[in-house]
Design a protein around this motif. Structure first.
Motif, PDB file in Angstrom:
ATOM      1  N   GLU A  54      -1.772   9.932   4.995  1.00  0.00           N
ATOM      2  CA  GLU A  54      -2.861   9.142   4.413  1.00  0.00           C
ATOM      3  C   GLU A  54      -2.799   7.695   4.899  1.00  0.00           C
ATOM      4  O   GLU A  54      -3.819   7.085   5.229  1.00  0.00           O
ATOM      5  CB  GLU A  54      -2.780   9.194   2.890  1.00  0.00           C
ATOM      6  CG  GLU A  54      -3.896   8.431   2.191  1.00  0.00           C
ATOM      7  CD  GLU A  54      -3.788   8.493   0.678  1.00  0.00           C
ATOM      8  OE1 GLU A  54      -4.365   7.612   0.011  1.00  0.00           O
ATOM      9  OE2 GLU A  54      -3.116   9.420   0.171  1.00  0.00           O
ATOM     10  N   HIS A 106      -5.557   5.678   7.153  1.00  0.00           N
ATOM     11  CA  HIS A 106      -6.133   4.417   6.671  1.00  0.00           C
ATOM     12  C   HIS A 106      -6.076   3.329   7.741  1.00  0.00           C
ATOM     13  O   HIS A 106      -7.085   2.674   8.020  1.00  0.00           O
ATOM     14  CB  HIS A 106      -5.393   3.941   5.422  1.00  0.00           C
ATOM     15  CG  HIS A 106      -5.756   2.537   5.025  1.00  0.00           C
ATOM     16  ND1 HIS A 106      -6.914   2.232   4.352  1.00  0.00           N
ATOM     17  CD2 HIS A 106      -5.107   1.350   5.246  1.00  0.00           C
ATOM     18  CE1 HIS A 106      -6.985   0.920   4.165  1.00  0.00           C
ATOM     19  NE2 HIS A 106      -5.898   0.364   4.688  1.00  0.00           N
ATOM     20  N   TYR A 107      -4.907   3.143   8.350  1.00  0.00           N
ATOM     21  CA  TYR A 107      -4.770   2.063   9.317  1.00  0.00           C
ATOM     22  C   TYR A 107      -5.422   2.406  10.661  1.00  0.00           C
ATOM     23  O   TYR A 107      -5.769   1.505  11.424  1.00  0.00           O
ATOM     24  CB  TYR A 107      -3.300   1.699   9.485  1.00  0.00           C
ATOM     25  CG  TYR A 107      -2.775   0.953   8.279  1.00  0.00           C
ATOM     26  CD1 TYR A 107      -3.162  -0.348   8.024  1.00  0.00           C
ATOM     27  CD2 TYR A 107      -1.911   1.577   7.381  1.00  0.00           C
ATOM     28  CE1 TYR A 107      -2.700  -1.032   6.897  1.00  0.00           C
ATOM     29  CE2 TYR A 107      -1.445   0.910   6.257  1.00  0.00           C
ATOM     30  CZ  TYR A 107      -1.855  -0.387   6.017  1.00  0.00           C
ATOM     31  OH  TYR A 107      -1.402  -1.055   4.901  1.00  0.00           O
ATOM     32  N   ARG A 153       0.865  -1.191   0.000  1.00  0.00           N
ATOM     33  CA  ARG A 153       0.000   0.000   0.000  1.00  0.00           C
ATOM     34  C   ARG A 153       0.897   1.234   0.000  1.00  0.00           C
ATOM     35  O   ARG A 153       1.651   1.467   0.929  1.00  0.00           O
ATOM     36  CB  ARG A 153      -0.933   0.004   1.209  1.00  0.00           C
ATOM     37  CG  ARG A 153      -1.898   1.186   1.237  1.00  0.00           C
ATOM     38  CD  ARG A 153      -2.884   1.080   2.381  1.00  0.00           C
ATOM     39  NE  ARG A 153      -3.791  -0.032   2.190  1.00  0.00           N
ATOM     40  CZ  ARG A 153      -4.935   0.048   1.499  1.00  0.00           C
ATOM     41  NH1 ARG A 153      -5.292   1.202   0.950  1.00  0.00           N
ATOM     42  NH2 ARG A 153      -5.707  -1.005   1.373  1.00  0.00           N
TER      43      ARG A 153
END
Length: 291
Positions: free
Chosen positions: A215, A219-220, A209
């Motif tokens: 970002e 996301h995580y 990824r």
């Protein structure tokens, strides 16, 4: 210290010594023919976890004595290992995955074996560090491997501050449950850099990824901890030219010891600024008598 002289090994047998041997990081097929030959012929294989290495041996139909060697028993085992090498044995050292000594036990053993004058050789192979770098899509001409960062935020940020100006791609190993927090700290300390989270390398669910640090952190944070082993790759800092005063200081210092041409070359390489710009400023300083 030079290697101790030993009787030549029987035809087809291994020469006595320690064989630091890479094993697969996921896909059992990623092992060299040479590694299989050494593991089959070694008097014993030193490994972190006999269950993990035993599984690999079973896949490849190998039967050999497995001896646990890890951080908890290393001090006790090293004298025994040295004694076996002194008797002329050939021993292989493996880790649970990849190349031993890279964020794995073994460094002190290799030093001790070399100090005693026994032969040490390396059988290269799979490496999660290099696989992650290659798949990241980030500059690979210069990189710095930092291993695992401290688990606590304050200590982690301190280390990141030490690393942020290194002009190279940075490579880390990280726990899935700490990934989001680590990425957030990196975004805060490093700023807007490109990065790649690579996981389960060489396995069925391999994933890469790529995005900016902020970002990826977001996301995580939302998606939760991913599964599998993670190699985190962060791009190098952008080259930022120095302020005018800094450039003058660098040029003045260089011209104190070098010719104008050599000083310009050194400062150009140091700052990444266009040579013409550095040369023009060097001439201005020289003419003004400020060099």
């Amino acid at each position: 210290m030079t290697d101790k002289k030993k009787a030549p090994a029987p035809r087809g047998a291994l020469t006595p010594g320690l064989y630091v041997t890479a094993t697969p990081i996921g896909n059992a097929g990623d092992i060299s023919l040479r590694a299989l030959d050494v593991l089959a012929k070694a008097d014993a294989v030193l490994c972190e976890d006999t269950r993990v290495t035993g599984g690999l041996m079973q896949i490849h139909g190998l039967k050999v004595q497995l001896l646990p060697y890890h951080e908890h028993n290393a001090a006790e085992m090293r004298p025994r290992i040295l004694a076996r090498l002194a008797r002329g044995e050939a021993l292989a050292l493996v880790s649970d995955a990849g190349m031993p000594l890279i964020s794995d036990p073994g460094y002190k053993l290799v030093c001790a074996v070399q100090e005693e004058g026994h032969a040490v050789t390396c059988l290269p192979g799979a490496s999660s560090v290099l696989a992650g770098l290659v798949l990241s899509g980030l500059p690979s001409d210069r990189f710095f491997f930092s291993g695992f960062l401290p688990p606590k935020e304050a200590a982690r940020r301190t280390v990141l501050e030490e690393l942020k100006n290194i002009p190279a791609t940075l490579i880390f190993l990280e726990s899935p449950r700490r990934l989001a927090a680590c990425l957030k700290d990196m975004a805060d300390v490093f700023g807007p850099r490109e990065a790649a989270v690579t996981r389960e390398l060489t396995k069925k669910f391999e994933e890469v990824r790529r995005a900016g640090l902020a970002e990826l952190a977001a996301h995580y944070e939302e998606a939760g901890a991913p599964k599998g082993e993670i190699v985190l790759v962060v791009g190098p800092p952008d080259k930022i030219g120095p302020e005018a005063g800094d450039l003058d200081t660098l040029l003045a210092s260089a011209m104190d010891e070098l010719s104008l041409k050599e000083a310009v070359k050194e400062v150009t390489e140091m700052t990444g600024l266009p040579r013409k710009e550095v040369y023009r400023r060097a001439l201005e300083l020289k003419e003004s008598g400020r060099e």
